[in-house]
Design a protein around this motif. Structure first.
Motif, PDB file in Angstrom:
ATOM      1  N   ILE A 268      17.544  -5.757   1.341  1.00  0.00           N
ATOM      2  CA  ILE A 268      16.731  -6.803   1.968  1.00  0.00           C
ATOM      3  C   ILE A 268      15.504  -6.988   1.089  1.00  0.00           C
ATOM      4  O   ILE A 268      14.648  -6.115   1.016  1.00  0.00           O
ATOM      5  N   SER A 269      15.412  -8.122   0.424  1.00  0.00           N
ATOM      6  CA  SER A 269      14.332  -8.324  -0.550  1.00  0.00           C
ATOM      7  C   SER A 269      12.976  -8.592   0.092  1.00  0.00           C
ATOM      8  O   SER A 269      11.944  -8.367  -0.521  1.00  0.00           O
ATOM      9  N   ASP A 270      12.946  -9.079   1.337  1.00  0.00           N
ATOM     10  CA  ASP A 270      11.669  -9.432   1.969  1.00  0.00           C
ATOM     11  C   ASP A 270      11.337  -8.512   3.150  1.00  0.00           C
ATOM     12  O   ASP A 270      10.627  -8.900   4.064  1.00  0.00           O
ATOM     13  N   LEU A 271      11.809  -7.292   3.119  1.00  0.00           N
ATOM     14  CA  LEU A 271      11.614  -6.378   4.244  1.00  0.00           C
ATOM     15  C   LEU A 271      10.137  -6.145   4.547  1.00  0.00           C
ATOM     16  O   LEU A 271       9.729  -6.169   5.700  1.00  0.00           O
ATOM     17  N   ALA A 272       9.313  -5.960   3.534  1.00  0.00           N
ATOM     18  CA  ALA A 272       7.890  -5.694   3.768  1.00  0.00           C
ATOM     19  C   ALA A 272       7.189  -6.901   4.383  1.00  0.00           C
ATOM     20  O   ALA A 272       6.373  -6.763   5.281  1.00  0.00           O
ATOM     21  N   GLN A 273       7.526  -8.099   3.916  1.00  0.00           N
ATOM     22  CA  GLN A 273       6.861  -9.299   4.416  1.00  0.00           C
ATOM     23  C   GLN A 273       7.393  -9.711   5.790  1.00  0.00           C
ATOM     24  O   GLN A 273       6.662 -10.284   6.593  1.00  0.00           O
TER      25      GLN A 273
ATOM     26  N   HIS B 238       8.979  -7.682   8.200  1.00  0.00           N
ATOM     27  CA  HIS B 238       9.420  -6.533   8.988  1.00  0.00           C
ATOM     28  C   HIS B 238       9.513  -6.834  10.480  1.00  0.00           C
ATOM     29  O   HIS B 238      10.373  -6.313  11.164  1.00  0.00           O
ATOM     30  N   ASP B 239       8.637  -7.700  11.010  1.00  0.00           N
ATOM     31  CA  ASP B 239       8.712  -8.055  12.433  1.00  0.00           C
ATOM     32  C   ASP B 239      10.032  -8.746  12.762  1.00  0.00           C
ATOM     33  O   ASP B 239      10.599  -8.542  13.840  1.00  0.00           O
ATOM     34  N   HIS B 240      10.525  -9.560  11.850  1.00  0.00           N
ATOM     35  CA  HIS B 240      11.816 -10.227  12.063  1.00  0.00           C
ATOM     36  C   HIS B 240      12.936  -9.199  12.186  1.00  0.00           C
ATOM     37  O   HIS B 240      13.780  -9.282  13.079  1.00  0.00           O
ATOM     38  N   TYR B 241      12.928  -8.220  11.283  1.00  0.00           N
ATOM     39  CA  TYR B 241      13.999  -7.231  11.269  1.00  0.00           C
ATOM     40  C   TYR B 241      13.862  -6.200  12.385  1.00  0.00           C
ATOM     41  O   TYR B 241      14.858  -5.689  12.887  1.00  0.00           O
ATOM     42  N   LEU B 242      12.631  -5.898  12.816  1.00  0.00           N
ATOM     43  CA  LEU B 242      12.440  -4.902  13.867  1.00  0.00           C
ATOM     44  C   LEU B 242      12.501  -5.479  15.274  1.00  0.00           C
ATOM     45  O   LEU B 242      13.042  -4.865  16.185  1.00  0.00           O
ATOM     46  N   TYR B 243      11.906  -6.688  15.452  1.00  0.00           N
ATOM     47  CA  TYR B 243      11.739  -7.228  16.800  1.00  0.00           C
ATOM     48  C   TYR B 243      12.429  -8.574  17.007  1.00  0.00           C
ATOM     49  O   TYR B 243      12.234  -9.205  18.026  1.00  0.00           O
ATOM     50  N   ALA B 244      13.201  -9.037  16.025  1.00  0.00           N
ATOM     51  CA  ALA B 244      13.945 -10.302  16.098  1.00  0.00           C
ATOM     52  C   ALA B 244      13.023 -11.517  16.273  1.00  0.00           C
ATOM     53  O   ALA B 244      13.416 -12.514  16.845  1.00  0.00           O
ATOM     54  N   ILE B 245      11.802 -11.420  15.786  1.00  0.00           N
ATOM     55  CA  ILE B 245      10.891 -12.559  15.777  1.00  0.00           C
ATOM     56  C   ILE B 245      11.344 -13.469  14.632  1.00  0.00           C
ATOM     57  O   ILE B 245      11.651 -12.988  13.548  1.00  0.00           O
ATOM     58  N   PRO B 246      11.416 -14.782  14.852  1.00  0.00           N
ATOM     59  CA  PRO B 246      11.817 -15.660  13.744  1.00  0.00           C
ATOM     60  C   PRO B 246      10.931 -15.445  12.516  1.00  0.00           C
ATOM     61  O   PRO B 246       9.740 -15.181  12.625  1.00  0.00           O
ATOM     62  N   LYS B 247      11.535 -15.536  11.350  1.00  0.00           N
ATOM     63  CA  LYS B 247      10.808 -15.314  10.104  1.00  0.00           C
ATOM     64  C   LYS B 247       9.632 -16.264   9.970  1.00  0.00           C
ATOM     65  O   LYS B 247       9.726 -17.442  10.294  1.00  0.00           O
ATOM     66  N   GLY B 248       8.518 -15.715   9.499  1.00  0.00           N
ATOM     67  CA  GLY B 248       7.344 -16.520   9.193  1.00  0.00           C
ATOM     68  C   GLY B 248       6.500 -16.915  10.388  1.00  0.00           C
ATOM     69  O   GLY B 248       5.493 -17.575  10.229  1.00  0.00           O
ATOM     70  N   GLU B 249       6.854 -16.540  11.591  1.00  0.00           N
ATOM     71  CA  GLU B 249       6.060 -16.890  12.773  1.00  0.00           C
ATOM     72  C   GLU B 249       5.169 -15.733  13.191  1.00  0.00           C
ATOM     73  O   GLU B 249       5.588 -14.838  13.877  1.00  0.00           O
ATOM     74  N   LEU B 250       3.949 -15.726  12.734  1.00  0.00           N
ATOM     75  CA  LEU B 250       2.970 -14.725  13.164  1.00  0.00           C
ATOM     76  C   LEU B 250       1.609 -15.216  13.011  1.00  0.00           C
ATOM     77  O   LEU B 250       1.152 -16.074  12.522  1.00  0.00           O
TER      78      LEU B 250
END
Length: 54
Positions: free
Chosen positions: A35-40, A42-54
């Protein structure tokens, strides 16, 4: 009577330094997730929040 020997400790070799031991430990414990963007994103991968929404 107490005699104190005035010796300077030998410097640690780069192979034996604590920082190198820590780096080696991190390398040994690293997990390749492919996963190339895991650090950026991480909320998407941990909590299923859509990418880029924070």
């Amino acid at each position: 009577m107490f005699v104190e020997e005035n010796r300077t400790p030998e410097p640690a070799t780069p192979k034996d330094s604590d920082w190198n031991k820590l780096r080696q430990l991190i390398q040994n414990c690293a997990v390749d997730t492919d996963i190339s963007d895991l650090a950026q994103q991480h909320d998407h991968y941990l909590y299923a929040i859509p990418k880029g929404e924070l």
